[in-house]
Design an enzyme around this catalytic site. Structure first.
Site, short mmCIF file in Angstrom:
data_model
loop_
_atom_site.label_atom_id
_atom_site.label_comp_id
_atom_site.label_asym_id
_atom_site.label_seq_id
_atom_site.Cartn_x
_atom_site.Cartn_y
_atom_site.Cartn_z
N THR A 35 1.09 -1.38 -0.10
CA THR A 35 0.04 0.15 0.06
C THR A 35 1.13 1.18 -0.13
OG1 THR A 35 -1.54 -1.20 1.29
CG2 THR A 35 -1.86 1.11 1.37
N TYR A 36 0.70 2.23 -1.06
CA TYR A 36 1.54 3.28 -1.18
C TYR A 36 0.75 4.56 -0.61
CZ TYR A 36 4.79 0.47 -3.94
OH TYR A 36 5.92 -0.36 -4.52
#
Length: 176
Positions: A35-36
Site C-alpha cells: 500500500t503506497y
C-alpha cells in the site's frame, strides 16, 4: 544503504531453467500487498520518492525510497522498519498522508552470489524479474554486475524498466 536494482519483463519459466543451471539458490515464495502513500506537503510522483507499507505473511514493513540516483537503474536510498501495519496506516492517515495505490504480487526469491533475484508476478500486469544488490557504495560497479548477469539470462540493458509497479498499475487503470 543503497538498493541497486534493475527490473525487466521476463518469461519466468525460461529464467528459472537458466537460474537452475547457474546454481542459483531458491529461497522461497512470498505474497506481497504493498500500500503506497503520498504526502500532503509534496507529491512523491513528482519528487520520485515512495512510501509504502508492505504486508507479507502477517508481517508489515514501512519503507521509504528516495529519489533514483541514475538514469539507467532503479538505484536509490532505502530505509525500512518493521511496523504494525494497521497502526502505521492509521498514523500516516492521521498526519494527512493518503493512499495512492495498492500493488499485489507473488514473488519467488532466489540468491545468486551477492544478488537477490525476484521473479514477480504482479496482479493485472506481466511477469518481471528484479535483480538487486544492497551496498553502501560502488553503484556503477554493482550496476554493471547486475547487467552482466541479466545478459546471461538473455535480458539486455535496453530491456530494463525504471517505471515502478505502482506507476504501471495506475497507468493501466487510467488506460495508458
Amino acid at each position: 544503504m543503497l538498493e541497486i536494482e534493475v527490473k525487466a519483463r521476463a518469461n519466468h519459466q525460461q529464467v528459472k531453467e537458466l537460474l537452475a543451471g547457474m546454481g542459483a539458490n531458491f529461497i522461497g515464495v512470498q505474497h506481497h500487498c504493498d500500500t503506497y502513500f503520498n504526502a500532503p506537503h509534496r507529491d512523491f510522483a513528482n519528487t520520485d520518492e515512495a512510501l509504502r507499507i508492505r504486508s507479507v505473511d502477517g508481517r508489515s514493513v514501512l519503507t521509504y525510497k528516495g529519489k533514483k540516483l541514475d538514469t539507467i537503474s532503479k538505484t536509490r536510498e532505502e530505509i525500512e522498519t518493521d511496523v504494525d501495519g494497521g497502526n502505521a496506516r492509521s498514523i500516516l492517515l492521521a498526519l494527512g498522508f493518503y493512499e495512492s495505490g495498492v500493488v499485489k504480487k507473488t514473488r519467488e526469491i532466489l540468491k545468486y552470489k551477492d544478488m537477490t533475484i525476484c521473479l514477480d508476478n504482479v496482479e493485472d500486469l506481466e511477469e518481471f524479474i528484479e535483480v538487486e544488490i544492497t551496498a553502501e557504495s560502488d553503484i556503477e560497479l554493482h550496476r554493471k554486475q547486475i547487467f552482466s548477469f541479466l545478459n546471461e539470462l538473455g535480458i539486455g540493458e535496453e530491456d530494463s524498466i525504471r517505471t515502478s509497479y505502482l506507476e504501471m498499475v495506475l497507468g493501466k487503470k487510467e488506460g495508458k
